[in-house]
Write a protein that holds these residues in place. Structure first.
Motif, mmCIF file in Angstrom:
data_model
loop_
_atom_site.group_PDB
_atom_site.id
_atom_site.type_symbol
_atom_site.label_atom_id
_atom_site.label_comp_id
_atom_site.label_asym_id
_atom_site.label_seq_id
_atom_site.Cartn_x
_atom_site.Cartn_y
_atom_site.Cartn_z
ATOM 1 N N THR A 69 99.523 0.354 18.822
ATOM 2 C CA THR A 69 99.423 1.379 19.874
ATOM 3 C C THR A 69 99.334 0.758 21.252
ATOM 4 O O THR A 69 98.703 -0.277 21.453
ATOM 5 N N PHE A 70 99.989 1.380 22.183
ATOM 6 C CA PHE A 70 99.794 1.082 23.590
ATOM 7 C C PHE A 70 99.947 2.389 24.358
ATOM 8 O O PHE A 70 101.016 2.997 24.346
ATOM 9 N N ASN A 71 98.871 2.826 24.962
ATOM 10 C CA ASN A 71 98.846 4.120 25.656
ATOM 11 C C ASN A 71 99.303 5.272 24.765
ATOM 12 O O ASN A 71 100.290 5.951 25.047
ATOM 13 N N ASP A 98 95.499 -2.060 18.923
ATOM 14 C CA ASP A 98 95.690 -1.603 20.297
ATOM 15 C C ASP A 98 95.550 -2.759 21.280
ATOM 16 O O ASP A 98 94.581 -3.509 21.231
ATOM 17 N N ASP A 99 96.535 -2.897 22.163
ATOM 18 C CA ASP A 99 96.482 -3.992 23.134
ATOM 19 C C ASP A 99 95.713 -3.578 24.384
ATOM 20 O O ASP A 99 96.228 -3.647 25.498
ATOM 21 N N ASN A 100 94.487 -3.172 24.164
ATOM 22 C CA ASN A 100 93.588 -2.802 25.255
ATOM 23 C C ASN A 100 94.234 -1.787 26.206
ATOM 24 O O ASN A 100 94.229 -1.973 27.422
ATOM 25 N N ARG A 127 96.610 -9.615 25.550
ATOM 26 C CA ARG A 127 97.864 -9.835 24.838
ATOM 27 C C ARG A 127 98.681 -8.567 24.771
ATOM 28 O O ARG A 127 98.151 -7.475 24.756
ATOM 29 N N ARG A 128 99.998 -8.735 24.725
ATOM 30 C CA ARG A 128 100.888 -7.608 24.564
ATOM 31 C C ARG A 128 101.960 -7.970 23.561
ATOM 32 O O ARG A 128 102.314 -9.130 23.427
ATOM 33 N N GLY A 129 102.466 -7.010 22.879
ATOM 34 C CA GLY A 129 103.610 -7.264 22.016
ATOM 35 C C GLY A 129 103.527 -6.505 20.713
ATOM 36 O O GLY A 129 102.523 -6.557 20.012
ATOM 37 N N LEU A 130 104.611 -5.779 20.440
ATOM 38 C CA LEU A 130 104.655 -4.951 19.237
ATOM 39 C C LEU A 130 104.649 -5.801 17.969
ATOM 40 O O LEU A 130 103.871 -5.554 17.040
ATOM 41 N N SER A 131 105.509 -6.830 17.919
ATOM 42 C CA SER A 131 105.598 -7.634 16.692
ATOM 43 C C SER A 131 104.261 -8.296 16.367
ATOM 44 O O SER A 131 103.785 -8.237 15.235
ATOM 45 N N GLY A 132 103.667 -8.922 17.370
ATOM 46 C CA GLY A 132 102.385 -9.596 17.165
ATOM 47 C C GLY A 132 101.322 -8.628 16.675
ATOM 48 O O GLY A 132 100.525 -8.953 15.783
ATOM 49 N N ALA A 133 101.320 -7.419 17.238
ATOM 50 C CA ALA A 133 100.340 -6.414 16.830
ATOM 51 C C ALA A 133 100.537 -6.046 15.359
ATOM 52 O O ALA A 133 99.568 -5.954 14.592
ATOM 53 N N CYS A 134 101.780 -5.873 14.954
ATOM 54 C CA CYS A 134 102.056 -5.520 13.549
ATOM 55 C C CYS A 134 101.619 -6.657 12.629
ATOM 56 O O CYS A 134 100.996 -6.414 11.588
ATOM 57 N N GLN A 154 107.054 9.775 15.766
ATOM 58 C CA GLN A 154 108.513 9.811 15.647
ATOM 59 C C GLN A 154 108.963 9.478 14.230
ATOM 60 O O GLN A 154 110.062 9.812 13.827
ATOM 61 N N HIS A 155 108.121 8.744 13.520
ATOM 62 C CA HIS A 155 108.449 8.403 12.141
ATOM 63 C C HIS A 155 107.858 9.465 11.223
ATOM 64 O O HIS A 155 106.868 10.095 11.564
ATOM 65 N N ASP A 156 108.448 9.621 10.054
ATOM 66 C CA ASP A 156 108.043 10.706 9.169
ATOM 67 C C ASP A 156 107.020 10.197 8.157
ATOM 68 O O ASP A 156 107.371 9.605 7.143
ATOM 69 N N SER A 217 114.657 -0.804 12.345
ATOM 70 C CA SER A 217 113.662 0.246 12.126
ATOM 71 C C SER A 217 112.248 -0.270 12.379
ATOM 72 O O SER A 217 111.934 -1.431 12.137
ATOM 73 N N GLY A 218 111.416 0.627 12.859
ATOM 74 C CA GLY A 218 110.016 0.255 13.082
ATOM 75 C C GLY A 218 109.120 0.901 12.036
ATOM 76 O O GLY A 218 107.910 0.991 12.217
ATOM 77 N N PHE A 219 109.724 1.376 10.940
ATOM 78 C CA PHE A 219 109.010 2.138 9.924
ATOM 79 C C PHE A 219 109.306 1.534 8.548
ATOM 80 O O PHE A 219 110.430 1.626 8.062
ATOM 81 N N PHE A 239 110.112 -6.971 19.635
ATOM 82 C CA PHE A 239 109.936 -5.696 18.967
ATOM 83 C C PHE A 239 110.460 -5.696 17.539
ATOM 84 O O PHE A 239 110.173 -4.787 16.787
ATOM 85 N N LYS A 240 111.250 -6.700 17.200
ATOM 86 C CA LYS A 240 112.031 -6.587 15.972
ATOM 87 C C LYS A 240 111.352 -7.231 14.783
ATOM 88 O O LYS A 240 111.883 -8.122 14.141
ATOM 89 N N ILE A 241 110.200 -6.742 14.445
ATOM 90 C CA ILE A 241 109.418 -7.319 13.357
ATOM 91 C C ILE A 241 110.137 -7.221 12.012
ATOM 92 O O ILE A 241 110.165 -8.173 11.241
ATOM 93 N N GLN A 264 111.177 13.494 17.706
ATOM 94 C CA GLN A 264 110.911 13.376 19.146
ATOM 95 C C GLN A 264 109.520 12.799 19.337
ATOM 96 O O GLN A 264 108.612 13.094 18.585
ATOM 97 N N ARG A 265 109.367 11.995 20.372
ATOM 98 C CA ARG A 265 108.045 11.498 20.735
ATOM 99 C C ARG A 265 107.189 12.679 21.185
ATOM 100 O O ARG A 265 107.659 13.538 21.940
ATOM 101 N N GLN A 266 105.922 12.708 20.728
ATOM 102 C CA GLN A 266 105.072 13.845 21.080
ATOM 103 C C GLN A 266 104.529 13.738 22.497
ATOM 104 O O GLN A 266 104.820 14.550 23.332
ATOM 105 N N SER A 270 108.158 5.932 25.840
ATOM 106 C CA SER A 270 108.544 4.747 25.068
ATOM 107 C C SER A 270 108.235 3.486 25.864
ATOM 108 O O SER A 270 108.328 3.466 27.080
ATOM 109 N N LYS A 271 107.829 2.439 25.140
ATOM 110 C CA LYS A 271 107.543 1.164 25.812
ATOM 111 C C LYS A 271 108.722 0.215 25.724
ATOM 112 O O LYS A 271 108.668 -0.916 26.182
ATOM 113 N N LEU A 272 109.783 0.676 25.095
ATOM 114 C CA LEU A 272 110.957 -0.183 24.990
ATOM 115 C C LEU A 272 111.784 -0.057 26.271
ATOM 116 O O LEU A 272 112.260 1.023 26.590
#
Ligand code: GDD
Ligand code: MN
Length: 419
Positions: A69-71, A98-100, A127-134, A154-156, A217-219, A239-241, A264-266, A270-272
């Protein structure tokens, strides 16, 4: 006085022997013939957990859902409720990484965790980064299976039980929620992004021989034992974990894809950004060269090349337009080039560790110092090469290479150092 041995493991072994001459773990071999297995036995602490059945009511989770998560303050509670509904009957937990977030997402998650022990929050600072967080989220799990899902709904999430069943049946070690196979329907994907994503997928399949239809895919859900084996080779950048996991496994991971609707994003955005293309390129390059070439180094060298042009342009302007003396013109060229290199590197090469505020000034001064020493190294190497082999371009290139390698290594240590 004992000299400090090379291997700390042995050091511990010998000191522990000296301290506990009657160490029962050493057994009879402890006095006399030291055999290797006994040595290891002495080093390794014994199993602390008594082998008994888990306590009733304290079932350890079978599935960890990892949510970077970020924001995402307004999304996490809704996601938690949806997980709770869809995962009824499964022993699950959710790990928010969460990256603070400035919007205090971690605080909302903490609130959820105080009411439900299945919720955990991993708050990363600096720290920031989607892959590292995952990666950290999955590694924090002791469940046999872990899923990664976006926080923004956005994912089901209703696919999760099906994904888990596929892993448990042994039919797959990795299940990917895929947007490209039959049954795929997309609501939240604009044309431009769909095009870019399709192009990236093609590149990944051709260059890295990744077989799955939607490696972007991120799911997905994966067996944590298999993930643990791959984890040391995964990149925490970008981003491409999933692509990284599949490429690193070199076809050794049995994957199944299931279609889902990308919604749709609620809330939030998007951070991309457009820079993800750069991240993607970096990953392809690193995996293709077996981690020999990093995109960061290439970017750093490219910025260095731009710096040369900036230097010569400044020199020209100072000499021709301002009619300044050569030494001063050359010095201004160097300072302008170093400054622009610093700004470009801060923006591009180290964008994931970008310096902000006051840290920019400190970083700039450190960068000046690093580059000045780099220049000395550059000239020194060029001189000694020229001394042996008086070929001007060879000596010059060797010096320049030395300079850029030095600047790169030292910048990573002193300017954009990891916190
Ligand atoms: N901890 C952490 N750190 N989380 C992050 C960061 C970060 O630097 N950047 C993004 N996230 C979180 C977001 O809060 C969100 O929960 C999730 O990662 C995905 O980020 P989005 O900003 O929503 O990305 P997207 O929707 O544009 O793209 C997603 O879907 C694509 C298609 O499935 C991502 O999952 C992509 O990886 C994926 O390709
Ligand atoms: Mn999203």
């Amino acid at each position: 006085m004992y000299a400090r041995p090379l291997f700390p493991g042995r050091w511990y072994f010998w000191t522990s022997l000296a301290a506990f001459p009657d160490n029962p773990r050493l057994g009879s071999a402890g006095r006399g013939g030291y055999t290797l297995p006994v040595m290891n036995e002495a080093i390794r602490p014994g199993p602390e957990v008594p082998p008994q059945a888990p306590q009733p009511g304290l079932r350890s989770p079978e599935l960890s859902v990892v949510v970077p998560t970020f924001n995402e303050r307004d999304n996490v509670t809704v996601l938690y409720r949806r997980l709770e509904a869809t995962l009824a009957g499964i022993a699950w937990e959710v790990v928010f990484v969460d990256d603070n977030s400035p919007d205090g997402t971690w605080d909302v998650v903490r609130g959820l965790a105080q009411r439900d022990s299945r919720v955990r929050c991993l708050r990363r600072i600096g720290r920031r980064g989607l892959s590292g967080a995952c990666i950290e989220g999955i590694l924090a799990s002791s469940a046999p299976y872990a899923a990664v899902i976006d926080a923004d709904l956005q994912h089901d999430e209703t696919q999760l039980p099906k994904m888990l069943a596929l892993l448990k049946s042994g039919k797959a070690e990795l299940v990917v929620g895929s947007r490209y196979i039959e049954g795929y329907k997309s609501e939240g994907f604009n044309k431009q992004r769909a095009g870019a994503s399709a192009l990236a997928t093609e590149v990944a399949r051709k260059v890295l021989q990744v077989e799955i239809a939607d490696p972007m895919s991120g799911f997905f859900m994966i067996r944590t034992d298999r993930f643990g084996q791959l984890a040391p080779k995964l990149s925490e950048h970008g981003f491409k974990i999933l692509l990284d996991i599949v490429a690193t496994a070199h076809g050794g991971l049995r994957a199944v894809e299931i279609p889902y609707t990308f919604g749709q994003r609620q809330h939030g955005e998007s951070k991309l950004d457009s820079m993800v293309a750069l991240d993607f390129l970096g990953l392809v390059l690193a995996k293709f060269t077996n981690d020999a070439v990093s995109l960061r180094f290439l970017l750093f060298a490219m910025v260095g090349g731009i710096g040369l042009v900036v230097h010569l342009t400044t020199l020209f302007i100072a000499l021709e337009l301002f009619k300044g003396p050569f030494a001063e013109a050359q010095a201004s060229g160097a300072i302008v080039a170093m400054t622009s290199n610093f700004i470009l590197n801060n923006f591009l090469t180290y964008r994931d560790q970008r310096l902000n505020g006051f840290a920019i000034l400190r970083g700039l001064i450190a960068f000046y110092i690093v580059c000045s020493v780099g220049l000395l190294a550059n000239v020194g190497v060029a001189f000694s090469v020229y001394d042996q082999e008086p070929i001007w371009w060879l000596a010059g290139a060797a010096g320049a290479l030395m300079g850029v390698v030095w600047n790169y290594a030292m910048s990573g240590l002193f300017v954009w150092r990891k916190k």
